[in-house]
Design a protein around this motif. Sequence first.
Motif, PDB file in Angstrom:
ATOM      1  N   LEU A  47       0.829  -1.206   0.000  1.00 15.40           N
ATOM      2  CA  LEU A  47       0.000   0.000   0.000  1.00 15.40           C
ATOM      3  C   LEU A  47       0.867   1.261   0.000  1.00 15.40           C
ATOM      4  CD1 LEU A  47      -2.774  -1.013   2.561  1.00 15.40           C
ATOM      5  CD2 LEU A  47      -2.907  -1.061   0.060  1.00 15.40           C
ATOM      6  N   GLN A  48       1.955   1.236   0.726  1.00 15.99           N
ATOM      7  CA  GLN A  48       2.841   2.392   0.750  1.00 15.99           C
ATOM      8  C   GLN A  48       3.486   2.627  -0.612  1.00 15.99           C
ATOM      9  OE1 GLN A  48       4.968   0.967   4.402  1.00 15.99           O
ATOM     10  NE2 GLN A  48       4.745   3.086   5.075  1.00 15.99           N
ATOM     11  N   GLN A  49       3.801   1.545  -1.317  1.00 14.46           N
ATOM     12  CA  GLN A  49       4.339   1.697  -2.670  1.00 14.46           C
ATOM     13  C   GLN A  49       3.306   2.344  -3.595  1.00 14.46           C
ATOM     14  OE1 GLN A  49       6.028  -2.021  -4.215  1.00 14.46           O
ATOM     15  NE2 GLN A  49       6.543  -2.594  -2.124  1.00 14.46           N
ATOM     16  N   LEU A  50       2.057   1.912  -3.488  1.00 12.59           N
ATOM     17  CA  LEU A  50       1.004   2.526  -4.293  1.00 12.59           C
ATOM     18  C   LEU A  50       0.817   3.990  -3.912  1.00 12.59           C
ATOM     19  CD1 LEU A  50      -1.777  -0.249  -4.252  1.00 12.59           C
ATOM     20  CD2 LEU A  50      -0.118   0.208  -6.061  1.00 12.59           C
ATOM     21  N   ASP A  51       0.799   4.244  -2.618  1.00  9.90           N
ATOM     22  CA  ASP A  51       0.529   5.589  -2.105  1.00  9.90           C
ATOM     23  C   ASP A  51       1.611   6.576  -2.527  1.00  9.90           C
ATOM     24  OD1 ASP A  51      -1.198   7.270  -0.485  1.00  9.90           O
ATOM     25  OD2 ASP A  51       0.436   7.332   0.969  1.00  9.90           O
ATOM     26  N   ALA A  52       2.795   6.073  -2.830  1.00 11.87           N
ATOM     27  CA  ALA A  52       3.870   6.948  -3.294  1.00 11.87           C
ATOM     28  C   ALA A  52       3.580   7.493  -4.687  1.00 11.87           C
ATOM     29  CB  ALA A  52       5.200   6.181  -3.300  1.00 11.87           C
ATOM     30  N   HIS A  53       2.688   6.820  -5.428  1.00 13.44           N
ATOM     31  CA  HIS A  53       2.340   7.246  -6.787  1.00 13.44           C
ATOM     32  C   HIS A  53       1.057   8.071  -6.827  1.00 13.44           C
ATOM     33  CE1 HIS A  53       5.453   4.884  -8.781  1.00 13.44           C
ATOM     34  NE2 HIS A  53       5.189   3.922  -7.925  1.00 13.44           N
ATOM     35  N   LYS A  54       0.038   7.626  -6.102  1.00  7.54           N
ATOM     36  CA  LYS A  54      -1.233   8.353  -6.022  1.00  7.54           C
ATOM     37  C   LYS A  54      -2.005   7.829  -4.827  1.00  7.54           C
ATOM     38  CE  LYS A  54      -2.433   7.057 -10.206  1.00  7.54           C
ATOM     39  NZ  LYS A  54      -3.203   6.879 -11.487  1.00  7.54           N
ATOM     40  N   PRO A  55      -3.013   8.561  -4.344  1.00  6.97           N
ATOM     41  CA  PRO A  55      -3.749   8.131  -3.148  1.00  6.97           C
ATOM     42  C   PRO A  55      -4.396   6.758  -3.329  1.00  6.97           C
ATOM     43  CG  PRO A  55      -4.265  10.399  -3.693  1.00  6.97           C
ATOM     44  CD  PRO A  55      -3.486   9.854  -4.853  1.00  6.97           C
ATOM     45  N   VAL A  56      -4.660   6.120  -2.181  1.00  8.40           N
ATOM     46  CA  VAL A  56      -5.192   4.763  -2.168  1.00  8.40           C
ATOM     47  C   VAL A  56      -6.464   4.706  -1.322  1.00  8.40           C
ATOM     48  CG1 VAL A  56      -4.681   2.337  -1.682  1.00  8.40           C
ATOM     49  CG2 VAL A  56      -2.822   3.894  -2.311  1.00  8.40           C
ATOM     50  N   ILE A  57      -7.458   3.980  -1.814  1.00  2.00           N
ATOM     51  CA  ILE A  57      -8.637   3.619  -1.028  1.00  2.00           C
ATOM     52  C   ILE A  57      -8.612   2.108  -0.861  1.00  2.00           C
ATOM     53  CG2 ILE A  57     -11.160   3.532  -0.958  1.00  2.00           C
ATOM     54  CD1 ILE A  57     -11.172   6.123  -2.611  1.00  2.00           C
ATOM     55  N   ILE A  58      -8.664   1.655   0.382  1.00  2.23           N
ATOM     56  CA  ILE A  58      -8.644   0.233   0.702  1.00  2.23           C
ATOM     57  C   ILE A  58      -9.997  -0.145   1.282  1.00  2.23           C
ATOM     58  CG2 ILE A  58      -7.488  -1.585   2.029  1.00  2.23           C
ATOM     59  CD1 ILE A  58      -5.691   1.630   2.066  1.00  2.23           C
ATOM     60  N   CYS A  59     -10.563  -1.246   0.807  1.00  5.59           N
ATOM     61  CA  CYS A  59     -11.831  -1.689   1.385  1.00  5.59           C
ATOM     62  C   CYS A  59     -11.823  -3.192   1.535  1.00  5.59           C
ATOM     63  CB  CYS A  59     -13.014  -1.252   0.528  1.00  5.59           C
ATOM     64  SG  CYS A  59     -13.156  -2.083  -1.065  1.00  5.59           S
ATOM     65  N   GLY A  60     -12.667  -3.665   2.448  1.00  4.73           N
ATOM     66  CA  GLY A  60     -12.839  -5.098   2.593  1.00  4.73           C
ATOM     67  C   GLY A  60     -12.896  -5.548   4.033  1.00  4.73           C
ATOM     68  N   ASP A  61     -12.843  -6.868   4.184  1.00  3.09           N
ATOM     69  CA  ASP A  61     -12.852  -7.516   5.491  1.00  3.09           C
ATOM     70  C   ASP A  61     -11.406  -7.591   5.970  1.00  3.09           C
ATOM     71  OD1 ASP A  61     -12.978  -9.183   7.671  1.00  3.09           O
ATOM     72  OD2 ASP A  61     -13.911 -10.869   6.612  1.00  3.09           O
ATOM     73  N   LEU A  62     -11.050  -6.733   6.918  1.00  2.00           N
ATOM     74  CA  LEU A  62      -9.683  -6.699   7.431  1.00  2.00           C
ATOM     75  C   LEU A  62      -9.487  -7.619   8.627  1.00  2.00           C
ATOM     76  CD1 LEU A  62      -8.718  -2.927   7.064  1.00  2.00           C
ATOM     77  CD2 LEU A  62      -8.681  -4.773   5.383  1.00  2.00           C
ATOM     78  N   ASN A  63     -10.558  -8.279   9.052  1.00  2.29           N
ATOM     79  CA  ASN A  63     -10.484  -9.321  10.079  1.00  2.29           C
ATOM     80  C   ASN A  63      -9.823  -8.845  11.374  1.00  2.29           C
ATOM     81  OD1 ASN A  63     -11.722 -11.916   9.810  1.00  2.29           O
ATOM     82  ND2 ASN A  63     -10.509 -12.265   7.964  1.00  2.29           N
ATOM     83  N   VAL A  64     -10.100  -7.601  11.759  1.00  4.40           N
ATOM     84  CA  VAL A  64      -9.606  -7.100  13.039  1.00  4.40           C
ATOM     85  C   VAL A  64     -10.540  -6.012  13.543  1.00  4.40           C
ATOM     86  CG1 VAL A  64      -8.097  -5.363  11.951  1.00  4.40           C
ATOM     87  CG2 VAL A  64      -7.596  -6.160  14.277  1.00  4.40           C
ATOM     88  N   ALA A  65     -10.860  -6.074  14.824  1.00  7.68           N
ATOM     89  CA  ALA A  65     -11.531  -4.970  15.502  1.00  7.68           C
ATOM     90  C   ALA A  65     -10.425  -4.131  16.134  1.00  7.68           C
ATOM     91  CB  ALA A  65     -12.496  -5.489  16.564  1.00  7.68           C
ATOM     92  N   HIS A  66     -10.277  -2.904  15.683  1.00 14.49           N
ATOM     93  CA  HIS A  66      -9.090  -2.130  16.044  1.00 14.49           C
ATOM     94  C   HIS A  66      -9.091  -1.711  17.513  1.00 14.49           C
ATOM     95  CE1 HIS A  66      -6.332   1.558  15.217  1.00 14.49           C
ATOM     96  NE2 HIS A  66      -5.636   0.532  15.647  1.00 14.49           N
ATOM     97  N   HIS A  67     -10.183  -1.144  17.959  1.00 12.85           N
ATOM     98  CA  HIS A  67     -10.257  -0.637  19.330  1.00 12.85           C
ATOM     99  C   HIS A  67     -11.418  -1.293  20.074  1.00 12.85           C
ATOM    100  CE1 HIS A  67      -7.177   2.330  18.651  1.00 12.85           C
ATOM    101  NE2 HIS A  67      -7.847   2.887  17.656  1.00 12.85           N
ATOM    102  N   GLU A  68     -11.448  -1.102  21.373  1.00 12.23           N
ATOM    103  CA  GLU A  68     -12.500  -1.722  22.178  1.00 12.23           C
ATOM    104  C   GLU A  68     -13.893  -1.282  21.744  1.00 12.23           C
ATOM    105  OE1 GLU A  68     -11.866  -1.326  26.343  1.00 12.23           O
ATOM    106  OE2 GLU A  68      -9.990  -2.484  26.343  1.00 12.23           O
ATOM    107  N   ILE A  69     -14.016  -0.075  21.234  1.00 13.30           N
ATOM    108  CA  ILE A  69     -15.310   0.416  20.771  1.00 13.30           C
ATOM    109  C   ILE A  69     -15.798  -0.366  19.548  1.00 13.30           C
ATOM    110  CG2 ILE A  69     -14.382   2.164  19.204  1.00 13.30           C
ATOM    111  CD1 ILE A  69     -16.604   4.035  20.091  1.00 13.30           C
TER     112      ILE A  69
END
Length: 265
Positions: A130-152
């Motif tokens: 993603l960082q390699q892509l972002d170096a060329h132009k902005p990135v939108i990522i979507c999908g099932d990331l299989n993680v709940a980031h915070h307790e909320i």
Amino acid sequence: MKLVSWNVNGLRACVNKGFNDYFTKMDADIFCIQETKLQEGQIRLEYGTAYDQYWNYAVKKGYSGTAVLTKIKPLSVRFGLEEDQEPEGRIITLEFDAFYLVNVYTPNARRDLSRLEYRLEWEDRFRSYLQQLDAHKPVIICGDLNVAHHEIDLKNAKSNRNNSGFTPEERSKMTQLLDAGFIDTFRHFYPDQADAYTWWSHMPKVRERNIGWRIDYFLASSRLAPSLLDAQIDAHVTGSDHCPVILTIADNLNEGAGPVSVVNQ
């Protein structure tokens, strides 16, 4: 511009539970699907010439898989990470004029955490990509990331500590990804909204009681923040154990397109 993402947990089953009605109603510019669980030729989605369709099938039958249906013709399409054969069909990257779109189904660490080491190594490669892509132009990522980031982001945080999808290691990888220059778009708009979930187990009455997890996301490069208009969770939509998530961005973010170049990894 409206983007929709949905882990359908088996597209053929979801089609029998109202997928086509929801797809037609949403009239999305880009519709991303995870966990299609099918092989080429096992289904036909008939939407005329309105949408170009791109499919990444897993080698293993009835497992994983991703798809993107788009009204906006991409400049190029890539399947998998760079230098990765991607036998599980987890990633499709579409390049547009103003941004990259990455549709992803992140590997699960498994209940016994037997795949946690692989998951963490995969996360590092994915972030680098993603960082390699972002170096060329902005990135939108979507999908099932299989993680709940915070307790909320899940109902019972205390009882799920160290469980798959809420281990310190997985949560740390999500933090590292956001710190690399990306926005969790839902929290961008609704930083304190509780009880906002995208996945519920099949245990009796769990969904009715909204005992869920938020593990489906739209992330975006931080510099796209001025173009983000809203992020939503369609929690009322059934047909899968996940529900769709939606991102609305400025219409003028992407204008025009050239010929499609497809890259198979």
